[in-house]
Design a protein around this motif. Sequence first.
Motif, PDB file in Angstrom:
ATOM      1  N   LYS A 147       0.812  -1.226   0.000  1.00  0.00           N
ATOM      2  CA  LYS A 147       0.000   0.000   0.000  1.00  0.00           C
ATOM      3  C   LYS A 147       0.845   1.277   0.000  1.00  0.00           C
ATOM      4  O   LYS A 147       0.349   2.361   0.278  1.00  0.00           O
ATOM      5  N   ILE A 207       2.155   2.877  -2.610  1.00  0.00           N
ATOM      6  CA  ILE A 207       1.738   3.785  -3.687  1.00  0.00           C
ATOM      7  C   ILE A 207       0.485   4.550  -3.276  1.00  0.00           C
ATOM      8  O   ILE A 207       0.389   5.759  -3.489  1.00  0.00           O
ATOM      9  N   GLU A 208      -0.456   3.864  -2.676  1.00  0.00           N
ATOM     10  CA  GLU A 208      -1.695   4.511  -2.223  1.00  0.00           C
ATOM     11  C   GLU A 208      -1.388   5.617  -1.207  1.00  0.00           C
ATOM     12  O   GLU A 208      -1.933   6.711  -1.271  1.00  0.00           O
ATOM     13  N   ARG A 267      -0.492   1.965 -10.121  1.00  0.00           N
ATOM     14  CA  ARG A 267      -1.411   1.120  -9.367  1.00  0.00           C
ATOM     15  C   ARG A 267      -0.570   0.174  -8.530  1.00  0.00           C
ATOM     16  O   ARG A 267       0.313  -0.499  -9.039  1.00  0.00           O
ATOM     17  N   GLY A 268      -0.869   0.101  -7.286  1.00  0.00           N
ATOM     18  CA  GLY A 268      -0.144  -0.806  -6.404  1.00  0.00           C
ATOM     19  C   GLY A 268      -0.654  -2.231  -6.554  1.00  0.00           C
ATOM     20  O   GLY A 268      -1.485  -2.535  -7.400  1.00  0.00           O
ATOM     21  N   CYS A 269      -0.156  -3.078  -5.721  1.00  0.00           N
ATOM     22  CA  CYS A 269      -0.557  -4.480  -5.717  1.00  0.00           C
ATOM     23  C   CYS A 269      -2.019  -4.600  -5.280  1.00  0.00           C
ATOM     24  O   CYS A 269      -2.431  -4.009  -4.284  1.00  0.00           O
ATOM     25  N   TRP A 289       7.060  -4.551  -1.996  1.00  0.00           N
ATOM     26  CA  TRP A 289       5.739  -4.381  -2.596  1.00  0.00           C
ATOM     27  C   TRP A 289       5.638  -3.009  -3.258  1.00  0.00           C
ATOM     28  O   TRP A 289       6.345  -2.085  -2.885  1.00  0.00           O
ATOM     29  N   ASP A 290       4.704  -2.876  -4.189  1.00  0.00           N
ATOM     30  CA  ASP A 290       4.313  -1.583  -4.775  1.00  0.00           C
ATOM     31  C   ASP A 290       5.512  -0.751  -5.242  1.00  0.00           C
ATOM     32  O   ASP A 290       5.767   0.334  -4.736  1.00  0.00           O
ATOM     33  N   GLN A 299       5.738  -0.890 -13.491  1.00  0.00           N
ATOM     34  CA  GLN A 299       5.058  -1.076 -12.212  1.00  0.00           C
ATOM     35  C   GLN A 299       5.192  -2.542 -11.804  1.00  0.00           C
ATOM     36  O   GLN A 299       4.740  -3.428 -12.523  1.00  0.00           O
ATOM     37  N   SER A 319       4.314  -5.138  -8.781  1.00  0.00           N
ATOM     38  CA  SER A 319       3.470  -5.283  -7.599  1.00  0.00           C
ATOM     39  C   SER A 319       4.221  -5.899  -6.425  1.00  0.00           C
ATOM     40  O   SER A 319       4.033  -5.508  -5.283  1.00  0.00           O
TER      41      SER A 319
END
Length: 194
Positions: free
Chosen positions: A16, A18-19, A79-81, A100-101, A112, A114
């Motif tokens: 998370k 990237i979010e 867009r992340g995982c 991750w991400d 990108q 994931s």
Amino acid sequence: MSKYMNRGKSFKGEFKYIESQRKRVILRTALLFGISLALLAIGIWSAGDKRNMLTVVAVLGCLPASKSAVNMIIFLRARGCSQKVWEQVQKHSQGLSQLWDLVFTSYDKNYQVSHMAVKGNVILGITEDPGCDARGCESHLDTYLKQGGCRSAVVKIYQDVQKYCEALENLKKQETDPDGQAEEIVENLIAIAL
């Protein structure tokens, strides 16, 4: 779970990320442009003309704001995982160094990824982006890892979750990392990721 997660701050390589960064960079960009516009307005209001020192400061303030806007655009597009892939990969990646991400940028493309898992000198990754050039990403990462001193690193990027999970299981069966190369590779990957 990282010791920093309780503080609400996410770090590169965490799920998370990237979010979290998307929200932060939008706020930062709005604030920087807001400061520049406020300085411009104050200068015009106080001097009665746009030709004053605050206008110069406002224009110079647009430089970091514009740099932040470029990052914002990248994070808005990234867009992340997904939760689905996270759940599948979690089952097969225990005991491996994981990231991750991640978003890797080159002159021509953005990649990108994931999830990435590292053991020894082997790096496996999965991308959920159907338009991602997996071979191009492998080549890009290989080049930068070699520049960072990881000459024997082997990179493989997958686009199919089932094949990736099988590769993770095979990677877990390999010998341990006696040279501690995995840690160096992880640090290099974090350094070149956005």
